[in-house]
Structure formats: C-alpha cells, structure tokens
Design an enzyme around this catalytic site. Sequence first.
Site: not given
Length: 241
Positions: A79-80, A152, A83-85
């Site tokens: 994710g960006l 990624s 984003s909260g990954k």
Amino acid sequence: MYKDTNKRSIAKGVSWRFFATTTTIIIVYVFFGRLDLAIAAGLLETVAKIGLYWAHERAWFKIKWGRKKIEPFNIWFTGLPLSGKTTIADAVYKELEKLDIPIERIDSKDIRDIAPNIGFSREDRNRHMHRIGHLIKTLQNNSVSTVASFVSPYRESRKAIRDMVKNNVVVYVKADIETCKVRDYKGVYKKAISGELKNFSGVNDVYEEPQHAEIIINTDNTSVEEATIIIVKYIKKNYVK
C-alpha cells in the site's frame, strides 16, 4: 526464550525414572515386607516401561491420524506510504504468534536499516523485492511463515514474490492519499511534493494497485482491530485449521 538442551532432557528423564522406580520399590516393600522382591519389581518395572514406551512411540510415529501439518504462508502487506501497513501487520503478527506456529515479521524499515544503500528506482526496488522473496522462500523451506510489509509499488515485483513463495496472501492496505498525508508525522509527503524526495510512491512515482489481492483493507473506514480480525480469520480458515 529458553530451550532445553539434550543433556538437560536426559537428566530430567533419568531423575523421573529414578523417582518412579523408587516409588515402586517402596510400595512393594510396604505391602510385602521383602526388600529383595521390592528391588526386583522396581528393576523389572523400569525395563518394561522403557521398552513399552519405545514401542508406543514408534507405533504412534507411523500413525498419520490426528496429525496436523501447517503449510508455511506469507502475508504480504502492500500500500501507499503511511496507509497503515506496518501497524496492521504488527497487530496481525502478534495475534498469529498466539497460535504457536513458527512465524517471523519482516518490515521494509528493518531491511533498509540493515542495507541502507538500497535505491528507490524501479530497477532497485524490483531487485530489492527479489532479495526479499528469496529470504521468505528460505524461511518457508524451514517451515517458517512470514508477515511482510512493503510499499512494493510495482505489479511486476509483487508478481515475482507470488511466483517465488508458497501460499502468498496479498493484503492491499488501501487509503486515500489525502488520508496518508494527514498521517504524515515524518513529513515525507511534504518532502516528496517539494521535490526533496524522489521516486516517492503516490507523489512523483506510481503506485500500481494490486489487481488480485486476497484481502483489501480500506483504512479510511476500517480500524486496526477490525482489519486484524479479518486477516487472522482468513489465515485460520485457509492455513491454520
């Protein structure tokens, strides 16, 4: 974390056998009043139980019923930036640890701290993802599952990961870029917008959304707790039954 050495395990086994045999000798002596009979019974019990235990374990070793094999899996959070990954991945990892399965946590920041000279060009990132894929594959060869979180941004690198590892579960942590900017406690989006940071996904470089993610979590309207429940439930259903 502590692990018993072979010497400690042997010592524990011998001490237990000693106390068990001594107990048998005492019981026989109390009931029959003969020390020779008590000692003979204790020795006979020791030999018999060692043999029976060996036969019992060999028999169960050959019986496949009741065995549960857990295939190693990889949860790939993408994710960006912001984003909260990482936050969700950390929470998921903690929950999966409770299942008592071999599992490791891999995060982009930790890897870049170890290898700070990794670039951010498309070529550099794809090469970097290839290395991470090999790392995960090596862990899986040793029956270790993984929880990995990386921006990624390119589809080809995510496809390479999927092709390299087994049971790859892509979790697309989706968030509006404006939301990510609000969460920008490091000021990286501001630096990217000003041109200070190059190849920044979502600003001056692309982020190609996953087309075949197993799970999509929109952090604009999904809490960390809710996301964790969704992901852990999926893993339990498909891999840890």
